[in-house]
Design a protein around this motif. Structure first.
Motif, PDB file in Angstrom:
ATOM      1  N   THR A  33       0.812  -1.204   0.000  1.00  0.00           N
ATOM      2  CA  THR A  33       0.000   0.000   0.000  1.00  0.00           C
ATOM      3  C   THR A  33       0.853   1.265   0.000  1.00  0.00           C
ATOM      4  N   LYS A  34       0.200   2.390  -0.315  1.00  0.00           N
ATOM      5  CA  LYS A  34       0.869   3.688  -0.330  1.00  0.00           C
ATOM      6  C   LYS A  34      -0.027   4.716   0.346  1.00  0.00           C
TER       7      LYS A  34
ATOM      8  N   LYS B 204       0.523  -3.314   3.856  1.00  0.00           N
ATOM      9  CA  LYS B 204       0.335  -4.335   2.834  1.00  0.00           C
ATOM     10  C   LYS B 204      -1.078  -4.877   2.949  1.00  0.00           C
TER      11      LYS B 204
ATOM     12  N   PHE C 292      -5.385  -7.054   5.854  1.00  0.00           N
ATOM     13  CA  PHE C 292      -4.485  -5.916   5.862  1.00  0.00           C
ATOM     14  C   PHE C 292      -3.414  -6.159   6.917  1.00  0.00           C
TER      15      PHE C 292
ATOM     16  N   SER D  82      -5.695   9.054  -0.075  1.00  0.00           N
ATOM     17  CA  SER D  82      -6.117   7.664  -0.234  1.00  0.00           C
ATOM     18  C   SER D  82      -6.672   7.158   1.092  1.00  0.00           C
TER      19      SER D  82
ATOM     20  N   CYS E 149      -7.810   3.014   3.159  1.00  0.00           N
ATOM     21  CA  CYS E 149      -7.754   1.552   3.038  1.00  0.00           C
ATOM     22  C   CYS E 149      -8.708   1.057   1.947  1.00  0.00           C
TER      23      CYS E 149
ATOM     24  N   GLN F 276      -7.085   1.910  -1.379  1.00  0.00           N
ATOM     25  CA  GLN F 276      -5.936   1.051  -1.662  1.00  0.00           C
ATOM     26  C   GLN F 276      -6.372  -0.355  -2.052  1.00  0.00           C
TER      27      GLN F 276
ATOM     28  N   ALA G 227      -5.454  -2.191  -5.513  1.00  0.00           N
ATOM     29  CA  ALA G 227      -4.938  -3.565  -5.588  1.00  0.00           C
ATOM     30  C   ALA G 227      -5.800  -4.424  -6.496  1.00  0.00           C
TER      31      ALA G 227
END
Length: 83
Positions: free
Chosen positions: A7-8, A14, A29, A66, A68, A71, A75
């Motif tokens: 993630t970013k 991640k 997560f 952003s 969760c 993200q 993904a």
């Protein structure tokens, strides 16, 4: 198929999920808020990657660009594009 995504711009570092029979399963997560992640996973699981991505894309978290959910959408889009 199992998928991992770094993630970013969010607390979680991640996320991982599976896509089986065309639906999202086993979303998890690493890092961040456990309760929110469990809720997000419960909502996304059972959807197609495309449907979940469309619903979650663009959600922000406070002043962050952003979140969760966003993200997870990123993904899922990456997963779709790599198929």
């Amino acid at each position: 198929m199992h998928y991992s995504f770094n993630t970013k711009g969010i607390c979680a570092t991640k996320l991982e999920f599976d896509v089986e029979d065309g639906v999202v399963k086993n979303v998890s997560f690493i890092g961040g808020c456990d309760g929110n992640h469990k809720g997000l996973a419960a909502l996304a699981e059972g959807m197609t990657p495309d449907e979940a991505s469309k619903r979650l894309k663009g959600i922000s978290c406070g002043m962050r660009k952003s979140s969760c959910p966003d993200q997870l959408a990123e993904a899922l889009e990456e997963f779709i594009n790599n198929q």
